[in-house]
Write a protein that holds these residues in place. Structure first.
Motif, PDB file in Angstrom:
ATOM      1  N   TRP A  41       0.806  -1.216   0.000  1.00  0.00           N
ATOM      2  CA  TRP A  41       0.000   0.000   0.000  1.00  0.00           C
ATOM      3  C   TRP A  41       0.840   1.267   0.000  1.00  0.00           C
ATOM      4  N   LEU A 179      -9.230   9.326   3.785  1.00  0.00           N
ATOM      5  CA  LEU A 179      -9.774   8.128   3.152  1.00  0.00           C
ATOM      6  C   LEU A 179     -10.087   8.372   1.680  1.00  0.00           C
ATOM      7  N   GLY A 180     -10.713   9.510   1.385  1.00  0.00           N
ATOM      8  CA  GLY A 180     -11.050   9.827  -0.002  1.00  0.00           C
ATOM      9  C   GLY A 180      -9.821   9.971  -0.873  1.00  0.00           C
ATOM     10  N   GLY A 182      -6.874   8.678  -0.322  1.00  0.00           N
ATOM     11  CA  GLY A 182      -6.220   7.382  -0.450  1.00  0.00           C
ATOM     12  C   GLY A 182      -6.900   6.499  -1.483  1.00  0.00           C
ATOM     13  N   LEU A 183      -8.235   6.455  -1.466  1.00  0.00           N
ATOM     14  CA  LEU A 183      -8.980   5.618  -2.404  1.00  0.00           C
ATOM     15  C   LEU A 183      -8.828   6.124  -3.840  1.00  0.00           C
ATOM     16  N   VAL A 184      -9.003   7.426  -4.028  1.00  0.00           N
ATOM     17  CA  VAL A 184      -8.882   7.994  -5.377  1.00  0.00           C
ATOM     18  C   VAL A 184      -7.450   7.857  -5.890  1.00  0.00           C
ATOM     19  N   GLY A 186      -5.312   5.526  -5.115  1.00  0.00           N
ATOM     20  CA  GLY A 186      -5.106   4.136  -5.511  1.00  0.00           C
ATOM     21  C   GLY A 186      -5.688   3.837  -6.878  1.00  0.00           C
ATOM     22  N   LEU A 187      -6.849   4.418  -7.174  1.00  0.00           N
ATOM     23  CA  LEU A 187      -7.476   4.211  -8.484  1.00  0.00           C
ATOM     24  C   LEU A 187      -6.702   4.907  -9.599  1.00  0.00           C
ATOM     25  N   TYR A 191       0.208   5.315  -4.708  1.00  0.00           N
ATOM     26  CA  TYR A 191       0.167   4.522  -3.485  1.00  0.00           C
ATOM     27  C   TYR A 191      -0.865   5.114  -2.531  1.00  0.00           C
ATOM     28  N   PRO A 192      -1.788   4.298  -1.996  1.00  0.00           N
ATOM     29  CA  PRO A 192      -2.855   4.827  -1.137  1.00  0.00           C
ATOM     30  C   PRO A 192      -2.350   5.552   0.112  1.00  0.00           C
ATOM     31  N   SER A 195      -0.937   8.895  -0.926  1.00  0.00           N
ATOM     32  CA  SER A 195      -2.031   9.741  -1.410  1.00  0.00           C
ATOM     33  C   SER A 195      -2.849  10.290  -0.250  1.00  0.00           C
ATOM     34  N   ALA A 196      -3.126   9.415   0.733  1.00  0.00           N
ATOM     35  CA  ALA A 196      -3.906   9.843   1.888  1.00  0.00           C
ATOM     36  C   ALA A 196      -3.178  10.923   2.684  1.00  0.00           C
TER      37      ALA A 196
END
Length: 251
Positions: A41, A179-180, A182-184, A186-187, A191-192, A195-196
């Motif tokens: 991650w 959280l948002g 990290g998820l975006v 990752g997409l 790396y989540p 990104s987070a």
């Protein structure tokens, strides 16, 4: 903001800013531990899963060139007059065209357009950066302290902090931002964990000083350039939305 009392606005916002900054550091530590538990991650400071070495070298070269550029009286003078020129233009637009939106909103929009279409030569842009660095490094806290004393109602600050709903909302906002992002991220091939931290926590803290504290807590100082964009772009969007909402609702 017209009839809106600046003391009331600042007293309501400042506790959330301070609490959000502390939470960002705390969540930074948590995300660092999550990265240790789930190595796939995190890039351990590298946000891109597929690194573009040429792009990284270009950005590093550009950064070094700016740092090596000498700061002169002439460059600081240019930076001052360009900065004041943009501010005066934003002030004129706000007064004579759309007075219901704050001057800083128009200033951010003007600067965004100028940067996007590269309307200002690189030398002048560097001069404005140097001028801003003088303020940030030497005069920022000297300006913030009297502003805080003059425009904060201590009673409202204490009431906000002691309000469970206020605290819960602040915590959920910081968690949601991390959280948002990290998820975006990752997409989008990032790396989540990084990104987070860079996209979420560094938008929810106290700007540049908060970025340093958050990245230090997360052991991710390599993300400082990305956090700078998150703070500026994210902060600009928040300011624009806040100006529009306050003008509509009257706070």
């Amino acid at each position: 903001y017209g009839s809106v009392d600046a003391t009331q606005v600042l007293s309501t916002i400042m506790p959330a800013v301070v609490i959000g900054n502390v939470l960002a550091m705390l969540f930074g530590v948590i995300l660092n531990n999550i990265g240790k538990s789930h190595p796939n991650w995190t890039g351990n400071g590298n946000i891109l899963k597929i690194e573009d070495k040429e792009l990284i070298e270009h950005l590093e070269k550009e950064k070094n060139e700016r740092q090596d550029k000498p700061m002169t009286i002439q460059s600081l003078g240019v930076g001052f007059f360009v900065s004041m020129g943009f501010y005066m233009l934003a002030l004129i637009i706000n007064i004579y065209l759309v007075p219901s939106i704050h001057t800083f909103v128009w200033l951010i929009l003007l600067l965004t357009i100028t940067k996007t279409f590269q309307l200002v030569p690189e030398e002048i842009e560097l001069a404005t950066i140097q001028w801003s660095q003088v303020w940030v490094k030497n005069l920022l806290y000297a300006a913030l302290v009297p502003i805080g004393i003059a425009y904060m109602d201590i009673g409202e600050v204490i009431a906000s902090i002691s309000n469970p709903a206020y605290l819960i909302i602040t915590i959920l906002i910081v968690m949601g931002a991390a959280l948002g992002a990290g998820l975006v991220g990752g997409l989008m091939g990032l790396y989540p964990v990084e990104s987070a931290i860079a996209g979420g926590l560094c938008m929810a803290n106290m700007a540049q000083t908060g970025d340093l504290a958050t990245l230090a807590a997360a052991n991710r100082m390599e993300l400082l350039p990305y956090s700078a964009y998150s703070s500026r772009i994210g902060g600009s969007i928040v300011l624009v939305l806040a100006g529009i909402l306050i003008s509509i609702t009257g706070f």
